[in-house]
Design a protein around this motif. Sequence first.
Motif, PDB file in Angstrom:
ATOM      1  N   ARG A  80       0.745  -1.066  -0.015  1.00 46.70           N
ATOM      2  CA  ARG A  80       0.001  -0.020   0.057  1.00 46.70           C
ATOM      3  C   ARG A  80       0.792   1.307   0.006  1.00 46.70           C
ATOM      4  O   ARG A  80       1.709   1.296   0.811  1.00 46.70           O
ATOM      5  N   GLY A  81       0.554   2.140  -0.915  1.00 50.96           N
ATOM      6  CA  GLY A  81       1.377   3.237  -1.116  1.00 50.96           C
ATOM      7  C   GLY A  81       2.776   2.978  -1.458  1.00 50.96           C
ATOM      8  O   GLY A  81       3.917   3.722  -1.443  1.00 50.96           O
ATOM      9  N   LEU A  86       9.305  -0.021  -2.005  1.00 49.25           N
ATOM     10  CA  LEU A  86      10.438   0.825  -1.954  1.00 49.25           C
ATOM     11  C   LEU A  86      11.289   0.139  -0.700  1.00 49.25           C
ATOM     12  O   LEU A  86      12.472   0.502  -0.932  1.00 49.25           O
ATOM     13  N   VAL A  87      10.805  -0.609   0.049  1.00 53.55           N
ATOM     14  CA  VAL A  87      11.811  -1.488   1.108  1.00 53.55           C
ATOM     15  C   VAL A  87      12.643  -2.421   0.087  1.00 53.55           C
ATOM     16  O   VAL A  87      13.735  -2.415   0.268  1.00 53.55           O
ATOM     17  N   GLU A  88      12.078  -3.062  -0.743  1.00 52.75           N
ATOM     18  CA  GLU A  88      12.635  -3.952  -1.715  1.00 52.75           C
ATOM     19  C   GLU A  88      13.716  -3.229  -2.560  1.00 52.75           C
ATOM     20  O   GLU A  88      14.648  -3.795  -2.944  1.00 52.75           O
ATOM     21  N   THR A  89      13.490  -2.133  -2.981  1.00 49.07           N
ATOM     22  CA  THR A  89      14.375  -1.511  -3.755  1.00 49.07           C
ATOM     23  C   THR A  89      15.709  -1.115  -2.970  1.00 49.07           C
ATOM     24  O   THR A  89      16.991  -1.232  -3.652  1.00 49.07           O
ATOM     25  N   PHE A  90      15.623  -0.733  -1.852  1.00 51.56           N
ATOM     26  CA  PHE A  90      16.884  -0.243  -1.123  1.00 51.56           C
ATOM     27  C   PHE A  90      16.964  -1.499   0.035  1.00 51.56           C
ATOM     28  O   PHE A  90      17.912  -1.258   0.870  1.00 51.56           O
ATOM     29  N   LEU A  91      16.816  -2.866  -0.109  1.00 52.09           N
ATOM     30  CA  LEU A  91      16.844  -3.803   0.602  1.00 52.09           C
ATOM     31  C   LEU A  91      18.284  -4.208   1.084  1.00 52.09           C
ATOM     32  O   LEU A  91      18.803  -4.285   2.360  1.00 52.09           O
ATOM     33  N   ARG A 264       7.838   7.454  -8.674  1.00 54.28           N
ATOM     34  CA  ARG A 264       8.097   8.544  -7.860  1.00 54.28           C
ATOM     35  C   ARG A 264       7.539   8.576  -6.479  1.00 54.28           C
ATOM     36  O   ARG A 264       6.707   7.850  -6.116  1.00 54.28           O
ATOM     37  N   LEU A 265       8.349   9.320  -5.618  1.00 54.85           N
ATOM     38  CA  LEU A 265       7.694   9.542  -4.155  1.00 54.85           C
ATOM     39  C   LEU A 265       6.783  10.723  -4.092  1.00 54.85           C
ATOM     40  O   LEU A 265       7.203  11.876  -4.677  1.00 54.85           O
ATOM     41  N   MET A 266       5.412  10.468  -3.848  1.00 54.66           N
ATOM     42  CA  MET A 266       4.479  11.367  -3.814  1.00 54.66           C
ATOM     43  C   MET A 266       3.802  11.678  -2.486  1.00 54.66           C
ATOM     44  O   MET A 266       3.546  10.729  -1.840  1.00 54.66           O
ATOM     45  N   PRO A 267       3.621  13.027  -2.195  1.00 50.05           N
ATOM     46  CA  PRO A 267       3.092  13.493  -1.018  1.00 50.05           C
ATOM     47  C   PRO A 267       2.035  12.505  -0.553  1.00 50.05           C
ATOM     48  O   PRO A 267       1.922  12.139   0.622  1.00 50.05           O
ATOM     49  N   ARG A 268       1.026  12.443  -1.617  1.00 42.46           N
ATOM     50  CA  ARG A 268      -0.337  11.909  -1.253  1.00 42.46           C
ATOM     51  C   ARG A 268      -0.420  10.316  -1.568  1.00 42.46           C
ATOM     52  O   ARG A 268      -1.373   9.695  -1.314  1.00 42.46           O
ATOM     53  N   HIS A 269       0.227   9.838  -2.347  1.00 45.05           N
ATOM     54  CA  HIS A 269       0.221   8.533  -3.073  1.00 45.05           C
ATOM     55  C   HIS A 269       1.533   7.765  -2.479  1.00 45.05           C
ATOM     56  O   HIS A 269       1.632   6.578  -3.053  1.00 45.05           O
ATOM     57  N   GLY A 270       2.338   8.216  -1.721  1.00 44.79           N
ATOM     58  CA  GLY A 270       3.767   7.485  -1.329  1.00 44.79           C
ATOM     59  C   GLY A 270       4.612   6.999  -2.532  1.00 44.79           C
ATOM     60  O   GLY A 270       4.852   7.895  -3.289  1.00 44.79           O
TER      61      GLY A 270
END
Length: 373
Positions: A80-81, A86-91, A264-270
């Motif tokens: 979600r978001g 994101l975690v797996e990208t920089f794991l 992309r990192l977006m304020p409302r959509h993570g």
Amino acid sequence: MRASIVENEPRQGEGGPVTARAGRRGSARGGTGSGARRARVRRAIRSLAEPGPWQRGRLLAASALVLGLLMLLHAQITDRGGLGSLVETFLPWFGLFVPVLLGGALWRRSAAAGVALLLPVVAWLNLFGGLLLDKSRPGGDLTVVSHNVNAENPDPVGTARDLAASGADLLALQEMTPQATVAYGKELAEAYPHHTVQGTVGLWSKLPLSDSRPVDVLRGNVGPLAKTRRAEDLPVDPPRALRTTVATDHGPLAVYVAHLGSVRLMPRHGFWTDSRDVGAVALAKAVAAERNTRVVVLGDLNGTTHDRAFDGLTSRLHSAQEAAGAGFGFSWPASFPMARIDQILVRGVEPKKSWVLPATSSDHLPVAAGISW
């Protein structure tokens, strides 16, 4: 009588005064002994009140366990978001927390934290320990290079020359503008007589190509704004992937070149990955339908092979870097590489070596591999 009386009287400096001094010394010794006993009692009480090595550093121990579980169960983290992605990208970078926690455990002399750290250490080594070894081997019948050349590349001619100097048999380029495509074509024409360009991606080859066609991996009807736009208002994007057949001495080789949607990192959509995820599914379907048993996928996938979005691809192909590389092979950003989002995936051929080329004028590093039959 007087002499007797005088003899029985205590002399000056004897009897009374001597006894008084002895009493004072005894009193002093008694006071010192009592103080020492009280100090020992206080120390004993403090030692009983202080937590032992298994009770100290509970927060450190809990942090180590959470870190280990994040690495072991990363696939179970909600997406979600885009959190899971994101975690797996920089794991791989989660391993940096281990020495920090270890320093805290040593400072606190916490046995509990030290033992708890075994979980993240084992989890990290299980995921990435193999990448620390150099698995490259001599040989290789074909050298392939993939590079996101960057649409804002200020020196496409210099980039083309750097890539041609690698001696690769196949050059896969992504994120080309129409003007830059002309520059790449002119500069690479002599060394690479065969090429195909589909939209913003292209393949230059020293070997003949055939059956070249675009692959639809990007659609304008995904993402946070999709529901606010009418179908006729959706942008018509140029192709961002292609499929072609390379004629080799060992038979035909199906080659895919792809540049999946950005994240992309977006304020409302993570961490927004909708466009990329749709493209990953489309590319996986194309590879699944591929009749040629020998397949190479080259391109900027905007994600790592540990990202769940690429399960459809990684279940059918394997990474050249993981099979025949040395280290993580990070490719982005070029100024300080933190993730390998530029991939070389293969099926039906054997990677012999995989490496990262020196930086060009792009914000990505080129990636290369030698493959064999």
